[in-house]
Each structure stands twice: as C-alpha cells, then as structure tokens.
Design a protein around this motif. Structure first.
Motif, PDB file in Angstrom:
ATOM      1  N   UNK A  96       0.999  -0.728 -10.576  1.00  0.00           N
ATOM      2  CA  UNK A  96       0.301   0.760 -10.310  1.00  0.00           C
ATOM      3  C   UNK A  96       1.342   1.701  -9.538  1.00  0.00           C
ATOM      4  N   UNK A  97       2.285   0.796  -8.711  1.00  0.00           N
ATOM      5  CA  UNK A  97       2.785   1.621  -7.645  1.00  0.00           C
ATOM      6  C   UNK A  97       1.937   2.284  -6.496  1.00  0.00           C
ATOM      7  N   UNK A  98       0.663   1.635  -6.442  1.00  0.00           N
ATOM      8  CA  UNK A  98      -0.255   2.132  -5.577  1.00  0.00           C
ATOM      9  C   UNK A  98      -0.933   3.177  -5.859  1.00  0.00           C
ATOM     10  N   UNK A  99      -0.706   3.603  -7.134  1.00  0.00           N
ATOM     11  CA  UNK A  99      -1.432   5.095  -7.520  1.00  0.00           C
ATOM     12  C   UNK A  99      -2.675   4.966  -7.326  1.00  0.00           C
ATOM     13  N   UNK A 100      -3.419   6.330  -6.811  1.00  0.00           N
ATOM     14  CA  UNK A 100      -4.895   6.203  -6.831  1.00  0.00           C
ATOM     15  C   UNK A 100      -5.555   6.431  -8.094  1.00  0.00           C
ATOM     16  N   UNK A 101      -4.579   6.900  -9.170  1.00  0.00           N
ATOM     17  CA  UNK A 101      -5.112   7.218 -10.546  1.00  0.00           C
ATOM     18  C   UNK A 101      -4.323   6.285 -11.413  1.00  0.00           C
ATOM     19  N   UNK A 102      -5.002   5.563 -12.343  1.00  0.00           N
ATOM     20  CA  UNK A 102      -4.389   4.726 -13.216  1.00  0.00           C
ATOM     21  C   UNK A 102      -4.902   4.648 -14.497  1.00  0.00           C
ATOM     22  N   UNK A 103      -4.057   4.508 -15.607  1.00  0.00           N
ATOM     23  CA  UNK A 103      -4.815   4.496 -17.030  1.00  0.00           C
ATOM     24  C   UNK A 103      -4.251   3.414 -17.731  1.00  0.00           C
ATOM     25  N   UNK A 104      -4.614   2.505 -18.378  1.00  0.00           N
ATOM     26  CA  UNK A 104      -4.168   1.479 -19.030  1.00  0.00           C
ATOM     27  C   UNK A 104      -2.755   0.709 -18.348  1.00  0.00           C
ATOM     28  N   UNK A 105      -3.359   0.558 -17.227  1.00  0.00           N
ATOM     29  CA  UNK A 105      -2.303  -0.123 -16.515  1.00  0.00           C
ATOM     30  C   UNK A 105      -2.591  -1.793 -15.926  1.00  0.00           C
ATOM     31  N   UNK A 106      -1.811  -2.676 -16.482  1.00  0.00           N
ATOM     32  CA  UNK A 106      -2.199  -4.091 -16.539  1.00  0.00           C
ATOM     33  C   UNK A 106      -2.661  -4.400 -15.116  1.00  0.00           C
ATOM     34  N   UNK A 107      -2.255  -4.122 -14.067  1.00  0.00           N
ATOM     35  CA  UNK A 107      -2.815  -4.516 -12.621  1.00  0.00           C
ATOM     36  C   UNK A 107      -3.833  -4.282 -12.217  1.00  0.00           C
ATOM     37  N   UNK A 108      -4.310  -2.788 -13.001  1.00  0.00           N
ATOM     38  CA  UNK A 108      -5.725  -2.513 -12.402  1.00  0.00           C
ATOM     39  C   UNK A 108      -6.853  -2.528 -13.543  1.00  0.00           C
ATOM     40  N   UNK A 142       0.508  -1.233   0.131  1.00  0.00           N
ATOM     41  CA  UNK A 142       0.029   0.279  -0.009  1.00  0.00           C
ATOM     42  C   UNK A 142       0.788   1.240  -0.054  1.00  0.00           C
ATOM     43  N   UNK A 143       2.094   1.216  -0.198  1.00  0.00           N
ATOM     44  CA  UNK A 143       3.140   2.374   0.183  1.00  0.00           C
ATOM     45  C   UNK A 143       3.958   2.311  -0.984  1.00  0.00           C
ATOM     46  N   UNK A 144       3.332   2.044  -2.336  1.00  0.00           N
ATOM     47  CA  UNK A 144       4.270   2.131  -3.531  1.00  0.00           C
ATOM     48  C   UNK A 144       4.823   3.538  -3.674  1.00  0.00           C
ATOM     49  N   UNK A 145       5.440   3.686  -4.812  1.00  0.00           N
ATOM     50  CA  UNK A 145       6.225   4.908  -5.065  1.00  0.00           C
ATOM     51  C   UNK A 145       5.268   5.804  -5.457  1.00  0.00           C
ATOM     52  N   UNK A 146       4.141   5.514  -5.995  1.00  0.00           N
ATOM     53  CA  UNK A 146       2.950   6.700  -6.487  1.00  0.00           C
ATOM     54  C   UNK A 146       1.823   6.498  -5.774  1.00  0.00           C
ATOM     55  N   UNK A 147       1.881   6.083  -4.240  1.00  0.00           N
ATOM     56  CA  UNK A 147       0.749   5.896  -3.408  1.00  0.00           C
ATOM     57  C   UNK A 147       0.025   7.249  -3.172  1.00  0.00           C
ATOM     58  N   UNK A 148       0.820   8.218  -2.951  1.00  0.00           N
ATOM     59  CA  UNK A 148       0.152   9.414  -2.294  1.00  0.00           C
ATOM     60  C   UNK A 148      -0.181  10.675  -3.617  1.00  0.00           C
ATOM     61  N   UNK A 149      -1.239  10.260  -4.101  1.00  0.00           N
ATOM     62  CA  UNK A 149      -1.698  11.223  -5.128  1.00  0.00           C
ATOM     63  C   UNK A 149      -1.089  11.026  -6.540  1.00  0.00           C
ATOM     64  N   UNK A 150      -0.325   9.935  -6.777  1.00  0.00           N
ATOM     65  CA  UNK A 150       0.249   9.620  -8.010  1.00  0.00           C
ATOM     66  C   UNK A 150      -0.846   9.179  -9.179  1.00  0.00           C
ATOM     67  N   UNK A 151      -0.106   9.160 -10.317  1.00  0.00           N
ATOM     68  CA  UNK A 151      -0.783   8.821 -11.594  1.00  0.00           C
ATOM     69  C   UNK A 151       0.131   7.677 -12.225  1.00  0.00           C
ATOM     70  N   UNK A 152      -0.417   6.584 -12.747  1.00  0.00           N
ATOM     71  CA  UNK A 152       0.100   5.520 -13.206  1.00  0.00           C
ATOM     72  C   UNK A 152      -0.282   5.141 -14.698  1.00  0.00           C
ATOM     73  N   UNK A 153       0.389   5.440 -15.695  1.00  0.00           N
ATOM     74  CA  UNK A 153      -0.008   5.259 -17.090  1.00  0.00           C
ATOM     75  C   UNK A 153       0.681   4.413 -17.861  1.00  0.00           C
ATOM     76  N   UNK A 154      -0.051   3.480 -18.359  1.00  0.00           N
ATOM     77  CA  UNK A 154       0.532   2.427 -19.325  1.00  0.00           C
ATOM     78  C   UNK A 154       1.580   1.767 -18.704  1.00  0.00           C
ATOM     79  N   UNK A 155       1.501   1.341 -17.519  1.00  0.00           N
ATOM     80  CA  UNK A 155       2.416   0.448 -16.921  1.00  0.00           C
ATOM     81  C   UNK A 155       2.015  -0.840 -16.494  1.00  0.00           C
ATOM     82  N   UNK A 156       2.733  -1.846 -16.159  1.00  0.00           N
ATOM     83  CA  UNK A 156       2.525  -3.260 -15.603  1.00  0.00           C
ATOM     84  C   UNK A 156       1.640  -3.282 -14.065  1.00  0.00           C
TER      85      UNK A 156
END
Length: 717
Positions: free
Chosen positions: A278-290, A262-276
C-alpha cells in the motif's frame, strides 16, 4: 499543502467544475446528438434482424434513443445514489435489468414501437456497446465517473481537497521495459505518450531494478522504501518452514509489516489501487497487503466505474472482444510457427478468462478509481496495470497482442489527461514500470527437462517444486474479495456464494485455489531434501538437510555432483553460493568470479549481465533468506534471449537483458537524478524527491524499517 473544503462547499465547487465550462458546452451537445442518431440507426438494424422488437418509422427509432438517453440522465444517478450502501454486486446484477427496463418503458410509451422485455435487454446491451465505441471515437468519456456518486462519497470523507499544489498520479505498466517502451513509441502504439514527449511536457528516465526483477520486490522498494530480504517472487524461510509468496494476501500483509515504517510513498493522504503493497496509503482498493485487514473502512470506489449506466455493459462487451482476440492471436501464432511460443495447454482452457480479468476488468476499475481520486483531489495515487505483463508472458514482449495492450493503456492515459480539467487541483501524470521482460524459449522447451529434474538427478533424495502462483488470477481474486467486503446485504451474499472457493480469506478462481494462491507451506509428510523455486529465469535451491543456509563446502560434502551439474548445463549462466573460505562465489560454465576476493579464474560468468551484476549479487547474498544456491539462466546479448525456469516466454525475475531496465516518464520540469538510478530503493528516494519538488508533503522517515526488520543496503533513513 492541500486544504479540504467543507462538504457543502465541496459540492458547490464540484458542481461548478463538472457542470460548468466546456463540460456541457457545444461540443458535448454535438456529441450527444451524434450518439442519438447513431443509436437510432442501430435500432433500425436491430428491427430488421430481431424478433420481439418492431419499429414503424425512423422517427420512432430517434424517439426511443432519445427517451432512453434522457431517462438514463435522470434516473441512473438516483439509482446509483440509493445503492451507495450496497456493494458493486448490486450494480452488476441490476445494470442489465435497469437498462432493459428503460428501453421497455419508452417502447411501451411510444405508439410506433413494439418490444418485449427480453428483447429490450438485448437492445440495451447493443446500445451500450455502440455508445462505448462512440465515446472512444469522439473522446466523450468525461462522464465516466458519476458526479453524484463522487460528491456523496467526498462529503462523507470530509470534503474535496482543492489546492494549487499539483497532485501526482503514478500509473505503473507492469513488466514494460524502457527499450520495449521506446519501440512501442516509435511504432505508433502509444500516441498519447508520444505526444507528451514531442510536446516536451514529459521526459523518459531509464533506471535499473534489482536482481529480483519482479513486482513483489519492486513494489516493496518503490512504495515502502525497502525490499530487503525479498530474494524472489516466492522464497522459503528455513527457520519457520514457511513459504512466502508475494501475491498471497497474508504474505503481502507480512511483507508490508516487515518493510513499513509508516512513512511510505503514499502515507500522506494517498491512494493505492490494485497494488501488492500500500505504500502506507490511508485509502486502498484491491491491494494485496490490506485486503484481509478487517475493520478498515470499506472503500466504495468500485461505484466510480459503475456510476455510468453503460459501465458494466461496456466491460462485459470488451471482455468478450478480448477473449476473442486472445483466441485468434494464439491460433495465428500456432499457425505461423513463430518461435518462441507456448502451446495450447498454456493459452487454452481457462487462460482467456484469466487474461480478460487483467486486460479489461481490473483495468477499467483501476482507471475509474484513479479518475475518482482526481475528481476528489487526492494528493497522490499509485495504481498497477498488469495487463501487458500478463499478455507478454504468454505471447511475447513485442507480439501484436502485447502491443495492442499498450495501445489500450495509452488510451486510458488519454482519459486521465482529459479528466485533469475537471479536478480541483492540477495533476501530474507519471507513467512508470517496476521491471521489464526479456524473451526466449523456456528451459523446458529448449532442453526437454526442468530445473527441478536437473537438481533431482544430481542429489540423493526427493526434490520438491511447489506449484507456481498465477499473478493475474490472484489479482482478480483480490478484486472479488474487495467487492465482498463490508457489511451490506450484497457483500454478505457474495461471501456466501463464494465460500467454497475461498482460501485463506481470499476468493480463488478454481476448485483448490491454486490458480490464485500458490502452495505456501511444505506438506507435513514432506521428506524432500531440496526445494526448487522458479521466478522467471531465476532459480532458488534450498537444501533441507540443515536448518540454516548451507555453505559451498557443506553443499559439496552432501551433494558433490550438484554444483558441477548446474554450472555445466548450457541453460545456466551462473550459479551463486557462499563459501566459508572465499565468500561469495559465482560459478559459470568456463570460469569463476570470486566476488568477495575480487578475482576471476577463467572467463567471468557475470560479463553478459552487465557491469552492475556484481553489486546485485553482493546485495542478494546479504539477505537472511538468500537460498543455498542461486541459479540464473544464460543471457545471450546478441539475440537478447534468456530461458525461464517457468513456462513463460516473456519472463523476468533474475538478471539478463530488458527485464532489468524499467523506466519512468515524468514531467520535464522535474529535476534530473544526480546519478544513474540503481535499484528500486534508489528509485523510491527519487520519487520522494520529485513529490517534494511539486510542493507535496511526504511523511518523514523514522530512520529505520519496521521493528524487527534489518534495514538493507541503500535503505533511506
């Protein structure tokens, strides 16, 4: 700490930033006028060659170009705002009609213009292509994200995050090694990044990834903080009979579950875009794991790209250009006889279409989403750009079309650099890679047989080698699946239209889904005694007679010819097994390294792979799902060549050469690492350190991985 501004205040500040200053200054006016004149000239040329389209004077051409531009400025924001409750599918279908309708309306209103509706769509496409080329030439792409779309979305999410604390955009170029990056800089292919280094705003930090030098394990380590027990891109878990595939969304979800606290690199308000992951990001787009997580808020960041009227047409035009470029490059490579190279069976057929999904479509969507994140003040975002990795696999790591991809990505970074001026907070741009690639003719090309057939000839019984997944196709399948998410009418329409091409909840690109999703489970009737998996120049052999990992002694008892056949093959650099008596053993063609006993017989097979090879093997051996036999191809330090067990001439996945040596291009004021960065988990810790140095919050680690996962060596607490 960032402070969200209330929605109306956010709108006011955003309007001041985007419509004030130099955004619509004299330079913008000049670019606008130049665009009108060039489009008018283009219309004159179309008049000469097209039927169904007639103009009588150059003034008519100017009026048509000006009228279409003004109507676009007025009407398109209204249309796109009304479309926010729909999905990107609506925009894809309506863009051509909308732009054509504008040409038709202006043509009907002008007395000196005759145009049919069909011709108006063709005219609109050509004008969009010309405008796109002018944007690139004049650096006039500040409007690439529609202001109304962002303001509407930001208001719905609670406001734009204005802060004096710098945000960080992490731009990953998948598969680009530090030596290849330096060569591209020296060759003039990346002038934007060359300028950052020459201006002393950025510095290059080399680092070393893990034995499993591939995106799944690297991103789990970089973003989640651990990649423990990920021995390859695909691996087999004997106790369950399950094949784990990093770019299969169900498996990516499980991988993140195992590695997230729950404490990945993007956990505090981050965005994951096109990754495998999410880094626990609350915002993800086209990310495999979510992508398969239902109930999450549908993120309409796709509209960030289609917020400009020429967006879809631009992507369509660039897609045709890239398909043509790939066909020319493949033909030129075959004609020249340059080696190594792949044949028509690997660069023909559907491949140009799969390539363009990465080189154009996903790239444009990723960049647009990052720009939108910057305009909203997202504190940290991480996006993966797989285009170089995809092209280098098929063309070679320094071939002209691979270098052209780097030139294009450099241009996208220049766009992000310009977008910083419109953001509500300062931003640091960081460019990094997750691993590199090493080149060489494939195992099959060199020796006329595969690793599977080599194993098959050395044991009694059937050997199975499941079909490999296509990384590029999987990424685009996830993007389509994202577009089909949500409850809107167009999302439901896309889901219905692609139902027959959906496998495990993800839209695939061919009839049985194999182009996008690898075979995950052994067939029920499977009586194979061995399973052979390939990950670049890394081979994994699972012997299925026993339900647990076999020792060297047990392997020798059941299959006495197997290890001698492997270690004696000239394409093999070393073979690793675990002995009940001696611990970890690495066999080579002319010697043995007993790693656990710190002794060597004959020539040490690990010498060509560098001084850290032993550390990598010991860590790999500690994984519960380490295969019975690990096979790594040879590496020749003089020619810098490996041989992949897959049909890829630029490859990664094991040890040997550039594939182990990614890089990070970071702001100069960031601290230097106290030691050489060895392993992606160490790089994760360094990234956390840098975020803290900028003044950002990072989620505190809870002291361990997800319950049920044993923390691996180097996992930070």
């Amino acid at each position: 700490m960032s402070t969200p501004i209330p929605s109306r205040a956010a709108d006011a500040e955003r309007a001041a930033r985007l419509f004030g200053g130099n955004h619509f200054g004299w330079a913008s006016v000049g670019r606008f006028l130049i665009t009108i004149v060039v489009c008018a000239i283009t219309l004159e040329l179309l008049d000469a060659v097209m039927s169904g389209f007639t103009m009588y004077t150059f003034t008519d051409a100017l009026l048509l170009a000006l009228g279409v531009a003004i109507l676009n400025l007025i009407l398109w924001p209204l249309l796109i705002t009304l479309a926010l409750h729909l999905t990107v599918v609506f925009v894809l279908l309506s863009t051509l009609i909308f732009n054509g309708a504008l040409v038709y309306i202006v043509g009907q209103a002008a007395s000196g213009i005759d145009v049919s509706f069909g011709a108006s769509i063709v005219v609109a496409i050509v004008l969009a292509v010309v405008s796109t080329l002018l944007e690139a030439t004049l650096h006039a792409d500040a409007e690439s994200v529609n202001v109304r779309v962002i303001r509407r979305r930001a208001g719905r999410r609670g406001g734009i995050q204005a802060s004096e604390v710098p945000g960080v955009i992490l731009f990953e170029i998948d598969g680009l090694s530090e030596p290849t990056f330096q060569a591209a800089l020296a060759g003039g292919y990346m002038p934007t990044l060359r300028g950052w280094i020459d201006d002393s705003s950025h510095k290059v930090i080399p680092w070393e990834c893990d034995f499993s030098s591939q995106t799944g394990a690297s991103q789990a380590g970089l973003l989640q903080g651990s990649n423990f027990d990920m021995p390859a891109f695909r691996w087999y878990e004997k106790e369950t009979g399950r094949m784990m595939v990093s770019n299969h969304p169900k498996d990516a979800t499980e991988i993140e579950r195992r590695h997230s606290d729950g404490a990945g690199l993007l956990a505090i308000g981050g965005g994951a875009v096109g990754n495998m992951v999410s880094g626990d990001a609350p915002r993800t787009l086209a990310t495999m794991s979510t992508i398969l997580i239902r109930g999450r808020e549908y993120d309409d960041d796709f509209f960030a790209y289609f917020g400009q009227p020429n967006g879809f047409i631009r992507t369509l035009a660039l897609s045709f250009v890239d398909i043509s470029r790939e066909m020319r490059a493949a033909r030129a490579q075959r004609k020249s006889g340059e080696q190594p190279q792949l044949g028509k069976e690997h660069r023909g057929g559907i491949y140009p279409l799969l390539r363009v999904t990465q080189t154009v479509i996903c790239r444009d969507l990723n960049v647009a989403t990052l720009v939108a994140h910057m305009y909203e003040g997202v504190p940290v975002a991480y996006s993966t750009f797989v285009a170089y990795d995809e092209v280098a696999h098929h063309s070679g790591i320094m071939r002209p079309d691979a270098l052209e991809i780097l030139r294009q990505l450099d241009g996208e970074l220049a766009r992000l650099e310009r977008a910083k001026a419109q953001a509500p907070r300062p931003y640091h741009l960081v460019v990094l890679s997750d691993h590199g690639q090493t080149q060489g003719a494939t195992f099959l090309q060199r020796y006329g047989h595969t690793l599977e057939s080599l194993v098959n000839g050395a044991i009694d019984g059937e050997v199975r080698a499941p079909v490999s997944a296509d990384e590029g196709a999987a990424t685009f399948g996830v993007t389509l699946t994202e577009a089909a998410s949500g409850d809107s009418a167009s999302a439901r329409t896309l889901r219905r239209a692609t139902r027959s091409r959906t496998k495990d909840g993800v839209i695939a690109l061919d009839e049985d889904g194999r182009a996008a999703l690898a075979e995950r489970e052994p067939a029920e009737e499977d009586d194979a005694r061995a399973l052979v998996l390939a990950s670049g120049n890394l081979g994994l052999i699972y012997l299925l007679d026993d339900p647990e990992r076999m020792s060297y002694e047990r392997i020798t008892e059941l299959h006495p010819a197997l290890i001698p056949a492997l270690r004696g093959h000239e394409g093999v650099g070393f073979v690793m097994v675990r002995s009940d008596e001696h611990g970890i053993i690495a066999f080579g063609p002319r010697g043995i390294n007993y790693l656990s006993e710190h002794r060597i017989e004959g020539e040490d097979p690990l010498v060509p792979f560098g001084p850290t090879a032993g550390w990598h093997l010991e860590r790999h051996d500690s994984f519960p799902h380490c295969p019975d036999i690990v096979v790594n191809s040879f590496y020749d330090p003089e020619t810098e060549e490996i041989c992949a067990f897959e049909e890829l001439i630029g490859a990664h996945g094991g040890l040997g050469g550039r594939q182990q040596h990614p890089f990070a291009l970071v702001p100069t004021e960031w601290s230097d690492p106290p030691d050489a960065i060895l392993g992606v988990e160490a790089m994760h810790r360094q990234l956390r350190t840098w975020l803290v140095e900028t003044g950002q919050e990072v989620a505190p680690r809870t002291g361990g991985m997800h319950p049920g996962l044993q923390a691996g060596p180097g996992a930070d607490g």
